[in-house]
Scaffold this motif. Sequence first.
Motif, PDB file in Angstrom:
ATOM      1  N   LYS A 224       0.819  -1.214   0.000  1.00 14.23           N
ATOM      2  CA  LYS A 224       0.000   0.000   0.000  1.00 14.23           C
ATOM      3  C   LYS A 224       0.852   1.262   0.000  1.00 14.23           C
ATOM      4  O   LYS A 224       0.354   2.350  -0.317  1.00 14.23           O
ATOM      5  CB  LYS A 224      -0.940   0.025   1.208  1.00 14.23           C
ATOM      6  CG  LYS A 224      -0.267   0.282   2.541  1.00 14.23           C
ATOM      7  CD  LYS A 224      -1.260   0.363   3.670  1.00 14.23           C
ATOM      8  CE  LYS A 224      -0.585   0.540   5.024  1.00 14.23           C
ATOM      9  NZ  LYS A 224       0.164   1.788   5.153  1.00 14.23           N
TER      10      LYS A 224
ATOM     11  N   THR B 173      -2.070  -5.501   2.946  1.00 14.40           N
ATOM     12  CA  THR B 173      -2.473  -4.093   2.808  1.00 14.40           C
ATOM     13  C   THR B 173      -2.962  -3.716   1.415  1.00 14.40           C
ATOM     14  O   THR B 173      -3.766  -2.802   1.264  1.00 14.40           O
ATOM     15  CB  THR B 173      -1.278  -3.154   3.141  1.00 14.40           C
ATOM     16  OG1 THR B 173      -0.232  -3.336   2.164  1.00 14.40           O
ATOM     17  CG2 THR B 173      -0.731  -3.458   4.526  1.00 14.40           C
ATOM     18  N   ALA B 174      -2.481  -4.402   0.367  1.00 14.31           N
ATOM     19  CA  ALA B 174      -2.845  -4.027  -1.000  1.00 14.31           C
ATOM     20  C   ALA B 174      -2.371  -5.113  -1.972  1.00 14.31           C
ATOM     21  O   ALA B 174      -1.715  -6.085  -1.575  1.00 14.31           O
ATOM     22  CB  ALA B 174      -2.217  -2.679  -1.381  1.00 14.31           C
TER      23      ALA B 174
ATOM     24  N   THR C 193      -7.626  -5.552  -2.807  1.00 15.47           N
ATOM     25  CA  THR C 193      -7.944  -4.161  -3.076  1.00 15.47           C
ATOM     26  C   THR C 193      -7.425  -3.297  -1.929  1.00 15.47           C
ATOM     27  O   THR C 193      -7.495  -3.729  -0.773  1.00 15.47           O
ATOM     28  CB  THR C 193      -9.463  -3.956  -3.257  1.00 15.47           C
ATOM     29  OG1 THR C 193      -9.739  -2.576  -3.464  1.00 15.47           O
ATOM     30  CG2 THR C 193     -10.246  -4.444  -2.062  1.00 15.47           C
ATOM     31  N   PRO C 194      -6.840  -2.128  -2.196  1.00 20.28           N
ATOM     32  CA  PRO C 194      -6.660  -1.526  -3.524  1.00 20.28           C
ATOM     33  C   PRO C 194      -5.539  -2.201  -4.314  1.00 20.28           C
ATOM     34  O   PRO C 194      -4.645  -2.800  -3.725  1.00 20.28           O
ATOM     35  CB  PRO C 194      -6.270  -0.084  -3.185  1.00 20.28           C
ATOM     36  CG  PRO C 194      -5.546  -0.217  -1.868  1.00 20.28           C
ATOM     37  CD  PRO C 194      -6.297  -1.281  -1.117  1.00 20.28           C
ATOM     38  N   ASN C 195      -5.612  -2.091  -5.647  1.00 26.64           N
ATOM     39  CA  ASN C 195      -4.528  -2.565  -6.499  1.00 26.64           C
ATOM     40  C   ASN C 195      -3.686  -1.364  -6.891  1.00 26.64           C
ATOM     41  O   ASN C 195      -4.153  -0.473  -7.597  1.00 26.64           O
ATOM     42  CB  ASN C 195      -5.086  -3.268  -7.738  1.00 26.64           C
ATOM     43  CG  ASN C 195      -3.996  -3.917  -8.559  1.00 26.64           C
ATOM     44  OD1 ASN C 195      -3.013  -3.286  -8.945  1.00 26.64           O
ATOM     45  ND2 ASN C 195      -4.162  -5.190  -8.853  1.00 26.64           N
ATOM     46  N   MET C 196      -2.452  -1.333  -6.415  1.00 32.50           N
ATOM     47  CA  MET C 196      -1.615  -0.148  -6.614  1.00 32.50           C
ATOM     48  C   MET C 196      -1.226   0.073  -8.074  1.00 32.50           C
ATOM     49  O   MET C 196      -0.823   1.184  -8.461  1.00 32.50           O
ATOM     50  CB  MET C 196      -0.353  -0.252  -5.751  1.00 32.50           C
ATOM     51  CG  MET C 196      -0.625  -0.465  -4.271  1.00 32.50           C
ATOM     52  SD  MET C 196      -1.771   0.741  -3.553  1.00 32.50           S
ATOM     53  CE  MET C 196      -0.742   2.216  -3.563  1.00 32.50           C
TER      54      MET C 196
END
Length: 470
Positions: A176, A223-224, A282-285
């Motif tokens: 993230k 986290t991501a 998600t989120p996808n960086m």
Amino acid sequence: MAHKEPDAPGVSGISSGSTVKLKDLAPAATNNVNTTFIVLDKAARAPPPPPHGRADAREETCLALVADETAAAHFLLWGAERDAFEPGDIVRLTGGIFSYHRSNSLVLRAGRRGRAEKVGEFTMLFVETPNMSEVKWVRDPGDPRRMVQEAVVSPHSQPDVPVVSGINSGSTVKLKDLAPAATNNVNTTFIVLDKAARAPPPPPHGRADAREETCLALVADETAAAHFLLWGAERDAFEPGDIVRLTGGIFSYHRSNSLVLRAGRRGRAEKVGEFTMLFVETPNMSEVKWVRDPGDPRRMVQEAVVSPHSQPDVPVVSGINSGSTVKLKDLAPAATNNVNTTFIVLDKAARAPPPPPHGRADAREETCLALVADETAAAHFLLWGAERDAFEPGDIVRLTGGIFSYHRSNSLVLRAGRRGRAEKVGEFTMLFVETPNMSEVKWVRDPGDPRRMVQEAVVSPHSQVFKPLQ
């Protein structure tokens, strides 16, 4: 003062229009270098030299490390150029010069007659070796007008050149916290969720390995998520479910303006485990739109999220939620949400204490383990958050897009995860068995197909957590 005639060899080749790659640079005293490169890093400003009777000779300079897909070099930024370019900028140099500067250092620069202009950001392949500024040159005995390489002083930028400071700094980041950069400074650990088909090789760039196929993977931590580019031997080294440690990686734009995480030439990716890692999708960086920070142009900040998940046209997520329904006896560990099944809840354990915080508010939610079964087998099902109170023994549950993988303490559980859904569809009226319990099976890689897991041994025919009902 007399000037040389236009046909004098002293000015031949100046801005002639021919474009060269950095690997083709050779020291010369004329402004004849037309090339394009990416700025990888910048050093601190150098103090001005003592005055030489020219007003601008006292201007500060700044050394930068630049590269293209063939080589790297030191680029000297002079005057206003120092603030005009930042790491990640793609620069077109016209009429530049590659020659010796103060302290006998060999640098590329625009000089008085050349011009350097920014033409883009990040989307350029590059290598950091060889570094043409670290080559020792001598006169060609057969043609004293030409310079030839005598020896390579160092394949990389020398340690005492601050331009490469911060690369492989040793700090570990979560996904993230990724932000686009042009340096190999990403140290992180993630799990591979899925792999796409191999991409066709790019057109040749004069380097043998430039034609190697690549493969895009979807990776994540707690986290991501992000897209990870597997290059060459990496394509076959990692499979879904593998936990990978990346050291000295890079998160930058690749072909077609796609933002990917990769090991690059100086980084290293190594497998350190399988399955036992928490993750989110998600989120996808890689699906974030980034812009320069107005307050600090060396930094990138998020402008917008293009998509919270991997885009549908990225084949890396193929196979997730495939729609096929399986029986519990057919479960096998995987790192993707591809389990669609129906079962009955037989028993529930006490709520487990929350895990230590990971910087996410919902990471502190309690979990609860349940024993579930159908007419073919049983398994442990992990209830998370609101699911703990939604289902009771006797409930018949339909699971869509679930995942069967290792959880904390190396326990193998079935769960809905972030992308799956569990819903009650009935009560009691379902045949079931309590053995075998698929969560009590020891699994290993299939020697013939490392993407698959096969059963090695049965640890226990029944659940070791719940007492048998019959």
